[in-house]
Write a protein that holds these residues in place. Sequence first.
Motif, PDB file in Angstrom:
ATOM      1  N   LYS A  29       0.834  -1.208   0.000  1.00 16.37           N
ATOM      2  CA  LYS A  29       0.000   0.000   0.000  1.00 16.37           C
ATOM      3  C   LYS A  29       0.870   1.261   0.000  1.00 16.37           C
ATOM      4  CE  LYS A  29      -3.927  -1.874   2.556  1.00 16.37           C
ATOM      5  NZ  LYS A  29      -4.658  -1.798   3.830  1.00 16.37           N
ATOM      6  N   ALA A  31       4.034   1.508  -0.937  1.00 16.64           N
ATOM      7  CA  ALA A  31       4.768   1.593  -2.198  1.00 16.64           C
ATOM      8  C   ALA A  31       3.872   2.124  -3.317  1.00 16.64           C
ATOM      9  CB  ALA A  31       5.337   0.222  -2.571  1.00 16.64           C
ATOM     10  N   ASP A  32       2.637   1.664  -3.377  1.00 18.44           N
ATOM     11  CA  ASP A  32       1.695   2.143  -4.397  1.00 18.44           C
ATOM     12  C   ASP A  32       1.412   3.630  -4.231  1.00 18.44           C
ATOM     13  OD1 ASP A  32       1.490  -0.312  -5.627  1.00 18.44           O
ATOM     14  OD2 ASP A  32      -0.391  -0.860  -4.618  1.00 18.44           O
ATOM     15  N   GLN A  34       3.339   5.897  -2.826  1.00 13.18           N
ATOM     16  CA  GLN A  34       4.534   6.654  -3.202  1.00 13.18           C
ATOM     17  C   GLN A  34       4.698   6.689  -4.715  1.00 13.18           C
ATOM     18  OE1 GLN A  34       7.717   4.809  -1.018  1.00 13.18           O
ATOM     19  NE2 GLN A  34       7.330   6.042   0.805  1.00 13.18           N
ATOM     20  N   TYR A  35       4.431   5.579  -5.381  1.00 12.14           N
ATOM     21  CA  TYR A  35       4.535   5.526  -6.839  1.00 12.14           C
ATOM     22  C   TYR A  35       3.566   6.521  -7.475  1.00 12.14           C
ATOM     23  CZ  TYR A  35       3.890   3.906 -11.592  1.00 12.14           C
ATOM     24  OH  TYR A  35       3.773   3.853 -12.957  1.00 12.14           O
ATOM     25  N   GLU A  36       2.328   6.519  -7.026  1.00 15.23           N
ATOM     26  CA  GLU A  36       1.327   7.430  -7.590  1.00 15.23           C
ATOM     27  C   GLU A  36       1.693   8.894  -7.334  1.00 15.23           C
ATOM     28  OE1 GLU A  36      -1.159   6.775  -9.647  1.00 15.23           O
ATOM     29  OE2 GLU A  36      -0.607   4.662  -9.598  1.00 15.23           O
ATOM     30  N   ASN A  38       4.721  10.150  -6.887  1.00 15.97           N
ATOM     31  CA  ASN A  38       5.866  10.500  -7.736  1.00 15.97           C
ATOM     32  C   ASN A  38       5.458  10.623  -9.198  1.00 15.97           C
ATOM     33  OD1 ASN A  38       7.767  10.686  -5.684  1.00 15.97           O
ATOM     34  ND2 ASN A  38       8.206   8.500  -5.751  1.00 15.97           N
ATOM     35  N   LYS A  39       4.530   9.789  -9.634  1.00 13.71           N
ATOM     36  CA  LYS A  39       4.040   9.864 -11.010  1.00 13.71           C
ATOM     37  C   LYS A  39       3.343  11.198 -11.254  1.00 13.71           C
ATOM     38  CE  LYS A  39       0.471   7.461 -12.821  1.00 13.71           C
ATOM     39  NZ  LYS A  39      -0.332   6.291 -13.209  1.00 13.71           N
ATOM     40  N   ARG A  40       2.528  11.636 -10.280  1.00 15.19           N
ATOM     41  CA  ARG A  40       1.843  12.933 -10.407  1.00 15.19           C
ATOM     42  C   ARG A  40       2.847  14.076 -10.448  1.00 15.19           C
ATOM     43  NH1 ARG A  40      -1.662  10.638  -6.793  1.00 15.19           N
ATOM     44  NH2 ARG A  40      -0.662  11.682  -5.041  1.00 15.19           N
TER      45      ARG A  40
END
Length: 67
Positions: A29, A31-32, A34-36, A38-40
């Motif tokens: 959760k 990691a997801d 943080q990924y989202e 950073n993607k934004r």
Amino acid sequence: MGQEICEVTVNTGQLQFLSAPCARAEFAKVADAQYEANKRRMQEVIDSVTKSAPADSRQPWPLGNRR
């Protein structure tokens, strides 16, 4: 005394075994999320850079007609 140590050791091992999937799910959760995030942020940077670029600088990569 020895029997008690064995029981405590077994109980501790069982607890760790049972809590591992929960820890893995929580890690996924985080990691997801943080990924989202950073993607934004990366998309915002790309949008900002492309908006501030001169109008005639939009050429496909690699740069168009080199001589």
